[in-house]
Design an enzyme around this catalytic site. Structure first.
Site, PDB file in Angstrom:
ATOM      1  N   ASN A 147      -7.457   1.983  11.088  1.00 53.62           N
ATOM      2  CA  ASN A 147      -8.440   1.713  10.026  1.00 53.62           C
ATOM      3  C   ASN A 147      -8.353   0.290   9.484  1.00 53.62           C
ATOM      4  OD1 ASN A 147      -6.070   1.979   8.618  1.00 53.62           O
ATOM      5  ND2 ASN A 147      -6.631   3.881   7.585  1.00 53.62           N
ATOM      6  N   ARG A 285      -1.514  -2.122  -1.198  1.00 51.00           N
ATOM      7  CA  ARG A 285      -0.797  -1.065  -1.915  1.00 51.00           C
ATOM      8  C   ARG A 285      -0.743  -1.424  -3.393  1.00 51.00           C
ATOM      9  NH1 ARG A 285      -1.967   1.645   1.602  1.00 51.00           N
ATOM     10  NH2 ARG A 285      -0.691   2.835   3.053  1.00 51.00           N
ATOM     11  N   GLN A 314      -0.332   7.775  -6.426  1.00 49.00           N
ATOM     12  CA  GLN A 314      -1.605   8.370  -6.047  1.00 49.00           C
ATOM     13  C   GLN A 314      -1.467   9.879  -5.944  1.00 49.00           C
ATOM     14  OE1 GLN A 314      -3.563   4.570  -3.726  1.00 49.00           O
ATOM     15  NE2 GLN A 314      -3.243   6.401  -2.581  1.00 49.00           N
ATOM     16  N   HIS A 333      -8.582   5.688  -3.397  1.00 57.08           N
ATOM     17  CA  HIS A 333      -8.115   5.121  -2.121  1.00 57.08           C
ATOM     18  C   HIS A 333      -9.003   5.629  -0.961  1.00 57.08           C
ATOM     19  CE1 HIS A 333      -4.286   4.087   0.400  1.00 57.08           C
ATOM     20  NE2 HIS A 333      -5.389   3.609   0.933  1.00 57.08           N
TER      21      HIS A 333
END
Ligand code: NDP
Length: 399
Positions: A147, A285, A314, A333
């Site tokens: 990704n 991050r 998260q 995210h």
């Protein structure tokens, strides 16, 4: 036979989609550097369908169960009473995605005496205590490149959205207004601006390439320099420190992994080196940045905007200051989990599992930790240590 625990994000609130906005996905042959896309023996899912949520199961159930394994899929991942914690005692493999990470701390590893492998269905294994995995001989693997380009597209979108003041302008339309002056009082062109990436790996270099046609001046900082031919082709300026890069850039984008060396690299002190009114994009991050220093820099105007999709922990609690700070373009995210990306990392996860169960080597490209040390890609991009401290706060998120 093995038990595999797969932690995935929840289904859409309206349930798993029955139809999709588009039919199918474009076919990609290879990644830009020539690396092949995932090559599992087979897949049992339709590319373009939602695979990353609980009902999607990363398309793994048929394959695993037909080989006699047990698959547990859950979104319940935080706290001692989570399904993840309850299933650890006999789990051999844990799979999760960075978007909804199963924080694999040393304490959790100690509750999982049979654990052999932790797979990141995506890129970025900082939610696993890598030192803990090394000490216990647990393999850590991720789906390198799956990704990276998806994230680079999100970075470019965020740069344009912040600099051109897109989100507040869109909101005026929703509010029924026509407030041109309100919209443009913070709107600029990116043309001629200086943009710098912290790290020019797969994502960072892609971001530079995508921004080049906007006639921006391109800068990068990394531990290793890019080949001279690439520096020349893109007319890049190299910086050996964040300080030097921040001093000259109007837009800074963070694209390095989180490891002990990079944790909180953007903090109250380093923000002083940024130009007043700089834009900061972080899709790497959340913990690369000091949470409160970012909010304070937006309040004071030291930063003109902050965007990205990564938080710590998260899911971020409801009172996380990045939800309410001014001039931000945050999303949950999502950048690396488009339907396009899901098809690649579901196939990559299947490839890793096939290698594991058939006793074939996992590609070096996918290895982070093996045999008690950093291995493969992990040996190049990560440093030893643990970046999961504080992850227990994820339990504060209430659905
Ligand atoms: P790469 O491994 O291709 O690139 C990482 C780069 O970071 C490498 O060039 C590496 O340098 C560099 N780097 C490592 N440490 C430092 C440091 N201390 N200072 C400067 N540069 C450093 O990974 P990707 O580009 O594919 O991904 C980067 C990160 O983006 C991931 O680790 C992940 O955290 C995040 N990510 C986020 C996603 C999302 O959905 N938001 C999805 C995918 C990734 P060198 O190799 O020269 O040592």
């Amino acid at each position: 036979m093995a038990k595999i625990v797969c932690v995935l994000y929840d289904d859409p609130i309206t349930g798993q989609p029955e139809t999709y906005a588009r039919d199918g996905l474009p076919t990609l042959e290879r990644y830009p550097d020539g690396q092949t896309l995932p090559t599992p023996n087979a897949i049992d899912f339709t590319p373009g369908s939602l695979l990353g949520s609980v009902s999607g199961e990363l398309g793994l159930r048929k394959y695993l169960e037909s080989n006699g394994h047990t698959l547990v899929v859950t979104s319940s991942k935080d706290g001692a009473d989570s399904v993840l914690d309850r299933e650890l005692h006999d789990a051999e493999i844990i799979i999760s995605q960075p978007f909804w990470p199963a924080y694999m701390t040393a304490e959790r590893m100690d509750k999982a005496p049979k654990l052999k492998m932790i797979v990141t269905a995506g890129i970025g294994s900082d939610h696993t205590d890598l030192q803990g995995a090394m000490d216990r001989g647990i393999t850590v693997a991720e789906v390198t490149y799956c990704n990276s380009n998806s994230v680079a597209e999100h970075v470019v979108m965020s740069v344009l959205a912040l600099v051109r003041n897109y989100i507040p302008s869109h909101n005026w339309v929703l509010k029924g207004g026509w407030n041109i002056a309100d919209c443009v009082a913070r709107s600029y062109d990116v043309e001629g601006m200086h943009v710098g990436t912290v790290a020019a790996g797969r994502i960072g270099l892609r971001v530079l390439r995508l921004l080049k046609p906007f006639d921006m001046h391109l800068h990068y900082m990394d531990r290793h320099r890019l080949p001279e031919a690439v520096e020349k082709e893109l007319n890049l300026t190299y910086h050996s420190t964040l300080e030097s890069l921040a001093k000259v850039c109007d837009v800074v984008t963070l694209n390095c992994p989180l490891h002990p060396e990079t944790e909180h690299m953007v903090n109250a002190e380093s923000l002083k080196n940024f130009k007043r009114g700089a834009y900061l994009i972080n899709t790497a991050r959340g913990k690369l940045c000091d949470r409160d220093a970012i909010a304070a820099a937006l309040e004071s105007g030291q930063l003109a905007g902050y965007a990205g999709d990564v938080w710590f922990p998260q899911p971020a609690p409801e009172d996380h200051p990045w939800r309410s700070m001014p001039n931000h373009g945050m999303t949950p995210h999502i950048s690396g989990t488009s339907l396009s990306a899901q098809a690649r990392y579901a196939a990559g996860t299947r490839e890793i599992l096939e290698c594991y169960f058939e006793n074939r080597p996992i590609r070096d490209e996918y290895l982070i930790v093996q045999g008690g040390e950093l291995a493969g890609v992990g040996a190049h991009s990560y440093s030893a240590g643990n970046a999961t401290k504080g992850s227990e706060e994820a339990e504060r998120f209430k659905k």
